[in-house]
Design a protein around this motif. Structure first.
Motif, PDB file in Angstrom:
ATOM      1  N   ASP A  33       0.833  -1.212   0.000  1.00 24.34           N
ATOM      2  CA  ASP A  33       0.000   0.000   0.000  1.00 24.34           C
ATOM      3  C   ASP A  33       0.866   1.259   0.000  1.00 24.34           C
ATOM      4  O   ASP A  33       0.585   2.214  -0.723  1.00 24.34           O
ATOM      5  N   ALA A  34       1.916   1.262   0.814  1.00 19.04           N
ATOM      6  CA  ALA A  34       2.796   2.429   0.905  1.00 19.04           C
ATOM      7  C   ALA A  34       3.499   2.689  -0.431  1.00 19.04           C
ATOM      8  O   ALA A  34       3.660   3.845  -0.836  1.00 19.04           O
ATOM      9  N   LEU A  35       3.908   1.637  -1.124  1.00 21.41           N
ATOM     10  CA  LEU A  35       4.565   1.803  -2.431  1.00 21.41           C
ATOM     11  C   LEU A  35       3.606   2.409  -3.445  1.00 21.41           C
ATOM     12  O   LEU A  35       3.976   3.313  -4.201  1.00 21.41           O
ATOM     13  N   TYR A  36       2.384   1.934  -3.461  1.00 15.90           N
ATOM     14  CA  TYR A  36       1.395   2.472  -4.386  1.00 15.90           C
ATOM     15  C   TYR A  36       1.120   3.941  -4.070  1.00 15.90           C
ATOM     16  O   TYR A  36       1.096   4.789  -4.952  1.00 15.90           O
ATOM     17  N   GLU A  37       0.914   4.229  -2.808  1.00 17.37           N
ATOM     18  CA  GLU A  37       0.631   5.608  -2.398  1.00 17.37           C
ATOM     19  C   GLU A  37       1.810   6.541  -2.651  1.00 17.37           C
ATOM     20  O   GLU A  37       1.617   7.731  -2.894  1.00 17.37           O
ATOM     21  N   ALA A  38       3.031   6.010  -2.611  1.00 16.65           N
ATOM     22  CA  ALA A  38       4.221   6.826  -2.847  1.00 16.65           C
ATOM     23  C   ALA A  38       4.418   7.142  -4.327  1.00 16.65           C
ATOM     24  O   ALA A  38       5.194   8.026  -4.677  1.00 16.65           O
TER      25      ALA A  38
END
Length: 104
Positions: A33-38
């Motif tokens: 999720d963090a990679l997508y949001e970044a």
């Protein structure tokens, strides 16, 4: 530094660069999720969130230069908490047609 195919859109020519980032990350679904949001929405991520460890992200990223495409992906990965361990570029071009918002 890299190759790509030039596409056109309203702002002028854009090149799509294909490359891989190798990384390590802690375990947990939150990493994905963090990679997508970044900003890794333009990547296919191969990573086991249950055990963590090594992963590979394959990108088709629009940029003016290959270095810009790669540097932005590295910065985004770091901001999401992953450690980038390597880069592989010149995997070919992802651009074969004009974008739907492209001008003439």
């Amino acid at each position: 530094m890299g190759s790509g195919t030039t596409c056109r859109r309203e702002t002028g020519p854009v090149t799509v660069y294909s490359f891989e980032l190798h990384f390590t990350a802690p375990s947990g679904e939150a990493v994905i999720d963090a990679l997508y949001e970044a900003g890794w929405g333009d990547a296919v991520v191969s990573f086991d969130p249950i055990v963590g460890g090594p992963g590979i992200a394959t990108f088709d990223r629009e940029a003016r230069w290959a270095a810009e495409a790669i540097a932005s992906a590295i910065a985004q990965g770091r901001s999401a908490g992953v450690e980038v361990t390597g880069v592989r570029e010149d995997l070919g071009s992802a651009c074969t047609t004009r974008r739907p918002d492209a001008g003439p």
